[in-house]
Enzyme design. Structure first.
Site, PDB file in Angstrom:
ATOM      1  N   HIS A 229      39.248   1.718  15.244  1.00  0.00           N
ATOM      2  CA  HIS A 229      39.961   2.656  14.368  1.00  0.00           C
ATOM      3  C   HIS A 229      39.825   4.060  14.959  1.00  0.00           C
ATOM      4  O   HIS A 229      38.777   4.702  14.837  1.00  0.00           O
ATOM      5  CB  HIS A 229      39.357   2.603  12.958  1.00  0.00           C
ATOM      6  CG  HIS A 229      40.164   3.311  11.911  1.00  0.00           C
ATOM      7  ND1 HIS A 229      40.214   4.681  11.801  1.00  0.00           N
ATOM      8  CD2 HIS A 229      40.955   2.827  10.921  1.00  0.00           C
ATOM      9  CE1 HIS A 229      40.985   5.025  10.793  1.00  0.00           C
ATOM     10  NE2 HIS A 229      41.455   3.906  10.238  1.00  0.00           N
TER      11      HIS A 229
ATOM     12  N   CYS B 192       0.863  -1.171   0.000  1.00  0.00           N
ATOM     13  CA  CYS B 192       0.000   0.000   0.000  1.00  0.00           C
ATOM     14  C   CYS B 192       0.900   1.222   0.000  1.00  0.00           C
ATOM     15  O   CYS B 192       2.060   1.139  -0.411  1.00  0.00           O
ATOM     16  CB  CYS B 192      -0.962  -0.011   1.186  1.00  0.00           C
ATOM     17  SG  CYS B 192      -0.164   0.074   2.805  1.00  0.00           S
TER      18      CYS B 192
END
Length: 646
Positions: A561, A30
């Site tokens: 990192h 829909c």
């Protein structure tokens, strides 16, 4: 924000998590939802799919597994439809028998939803013509008004053709034959014959008198016609063979179904639609306050359960018969009340993430789309949803007292369609405006006054772009706990540093933000020390000292990192306190860095923490928090008791 719009991947993920294509009997869509009918619902499928980036939430209602996606549902549905190829599967539809109500709801949503934006566009054009005529009354006498007016009514005039297209897809029958039959009952010659019958002339077919029913703008006659066509066509294809079948099937369908529709299906179904509309109109005329209160107060509950498409034939019947409708006038108040409640949350909350989500969710509401507001904010917080329902009822009652109606159809009623209530010489538009103001400001004030439980964590309501790493999705603690508890095995990853939690999708480096390195979470450090996130082994220390690789004792490979592009510092401002192959315990100091020195050098300290072997796990779930202290739980890598493939 870096994002990847990988809708095919999202579609495949949804298919996998509901048990694979063999577990899917039907797939439709829909305006905002992917609607699946499943043979059975796998354990935890609802929570897992709700956590996918790009999914707002999941609702099970009306025999359907409804995945609320938002404005990108079309792209996801296209991917799912291409992947499933349901029309070619012999086992499609072999799932559990749905109730009649569930089948009606599923049919209505599948047939009307694909072209709702077409109707909405035409409704907005009608609204624009109304505004122009208000400013320039003489415009209605121009050829320009005539041209744009017939353009705006085109999808309603030829509504049976649109229904033929979508219904043929849903019922899995030949689209061209469906269009042929529906076009036949709309033929201008039939309209002329119907006019003669209305004038007193008797016209018979097979000795039976024809009804003067016409089928332009009709809903139920073409819908039932295509439904019967699906059975007739399958029967003919089964029993007819040879080269003649290609001609005989459409011929037989045409000569049987069109007369049958003109004699019985059309008059009966049209009368049914008009009868239901008449019943509602009686309530609206004799008990307008009750009608307004019911629709304004409970309409959004119908949206929550995905059953709101069932009213479409009634509304269209009103426009066909009376050229106006009060239902959509009341419905607009319910929609605007939800937007008002979201505005109240925006002004009331002290949670920055919730404020951002509320601001984003209000925008689709301007176009009559309330799912982001409901699932993202009001229903999630509960009280604002209920207060919006109260305000919607109050606004609709005001609209009822003014006798306001819509004189142009609104595909998606909302703030932009209020002008559709304009009718010269009446107070219809004034009443609609006042009622909608009551709904909006009433909901906003109620939320601000009565408040809600302001969350201290981020919600899972954000509409994430498909393709972003899973760890950028935001979960409630309840959902997080449920999913972790359902896992067969898990590895908890503690935060290696203190700071603010940032979705990986916001890291200004596509290597991280796209998930190419794996799923994870980024942290904007407020400290200068990196600690071991679990018991395990250091597998690599980068020569530039800015990054570490570890593996936990149970196999989670993790990359920490520190900063973006800090490799260019060549180790300056970093001090390593461990080495390759070192055994570490959770909380051991691994690395220190000069926070101020790195910042002065012009580098971001945003620190991605990434599970580089994410593919070995079913999920990498971020713990729901906005700030974290080193040692606190940051994420969990989980494996299901039964693999997704099973």
């Amino acid at each position: 924000m870096a994002t990847v719009r990988d809708y095919p991947k999202l579609g495949r993920d949804i298919i996998d998590l509901v048990g694979g294509e063999k577990n899917i009997d039907q797939a439709t869509r829909c305006a905002t939802r992917l609607r699946l009918v499943l043979s059975s619902t796998p354990p935890n499928a609802k929570a897992r799919i709700a956590a996918l980036p790009g999914v707002i939430t999941v609702v099970e209602s009306g025999g359907q597994f409804q995945v609320v996606i938002g404005t990108h549902v079309g792209e996801v549905y296209d991917a799912v439809a291409q992947e499933l190829k349901l029309e070619n599967r012999a086992d499609a539809g072999a799932g559990p028998k749905l109730s009649i109500v569930s089948r009606v709801i599923a049919t209505m949503s599948a047939v009307f939803a694909p072209f709702v934006y077409i109707l909405a566009a035409a409704g907005l054009l009608q609204g624009a013509l109304i505004v122009i005529s208000m400013v320039w009354p003489g415009f209605t006498e121009t050829g320009s008004d005539e041209v744009f007016s017939f353009m705006s009514w085109t999808p309603f005039t030829f509504l049976p053709i649109l229904i033929a297209i979508t219904a043929s897809q849903y019922f899995k029958t030949n689209m061209l034959v469906a269009v042929l039959c529906c076009a036949a009952i709309m033929n201008p010659t039939w309209n002329e014959m119907a006019a003669r019958i209305s004038s007193g002339e008797t016209i018979t077919l097979f000795g039976m008198a024809l009804s003067p029913t016409t089928y332009t703008s009709s809903v139920l006659p073409p819908l039932f016609l295509v439904w019967l066509l699906s059975y007739l066509e399958r029967f003919l294809n089964k029993h007819l063979t040879g080269v003649g079948r290609s001609i005989l099937v459409p011929l037989i369908c045409l000569v049987l179904l069109v007369p049958l529709t003109l004699l019985s299906i059309g008059p009966v179904t049209s009368a049914t639609a008009m009868g239901i509309a008449t019943g509602y109109n009686w309530l609206s005329a004799d008990l307008p306050i009750l009608a307004g209160a019911l629709i304004g107060g409970f309409w959004q509950l119908a949206v929550v359960f995905g059953i709101h498409w069932g009213i479409t034939p009634v509304v269209l019947a009103n426009f066909e018969q009376y050229q106006s409708d009060s239902f959509q006038a009341f419905q607009t108040a319910a929609v605007i009340a939800q937007v008002g409640a979201v505005a109240g949350v925006f002004f009331k909350t002290r949670n920055r993430e919730l404020k951002r989500v509320a601001g984003s969710a209000a925008i689709p509401g301007l176009f009559g789309i309330t799912e982001p507001a409901i699932y993202g904010v009001t229903l999630r917080l509960k009280k604002p949803f209920l207060l919006a329902c109260v305000a919607g009822a109050a606004g609709a009652i005001v609209i009822a007292l003014f006798g306001s109606r819509y004189y142009a159809y609104a595909g998606l009623p909302g703030p932009l369609t209020i002008v559709n209530a304009y009718q010269p010489g009446t107070t219809s538009l004034l009443g609609e405006i006042i009622g909608c103001l009551v709904a909006f400001f009433g909901a906003m004030v109620l939320v601000i006054v009565f408040g809600f439980k302001d969350p201290v964590i981020e919600l899972d309501a954000e509409i994430h772009e498909p393709g972003t790493p899973l760890s950028s999705a935001v979960l409630t603690r309840e959902a997080y706990t449920e999913m972790v508890a359902a896992a067969g095995s898990r590895t908890s990853i503690a935060s290696p540093v203190t700071g603010k939690v940032v979705p990986m999708s916001e890291v200004p480096d596509p290597v991280f933000s796209t998930g190419a390195m794996g799923a994870g979470v980024a942290i904007a450090p407020t400290d200068s020390r990196i600690y071991a996130p679990f018991d395990g082994t250091v597998v690599v220390v980068m020569p530039s000292k800015h990054a570490l690789g570890l593996i936990s004792d149970d196999g989670v490979e993790l990359l920490i990192h520190v900063g973006i592009d800090t490799v260019k510092l060549n180790g300056e401002h970093f001090t390593v306190h461990t080495h390759t192959n070192a055994k570490v315990k959770k909380g051991d100091l691994l690395l220190e860095f000069d926070h101020e020195g790195i910042s002065r050098a012009g580098y971001s300290l945003l620190t991605p923490v990434i599970v580089t072997n994410s593919q070995d796990f079913d999920d990498v779930l971020p713990y729901p928090r906005t700030e974290v202290t080193h040692g606190e739980e940051l994420a969990t890598a989980v494996k299901a008791t039964v693999s997704i493939a099973e």
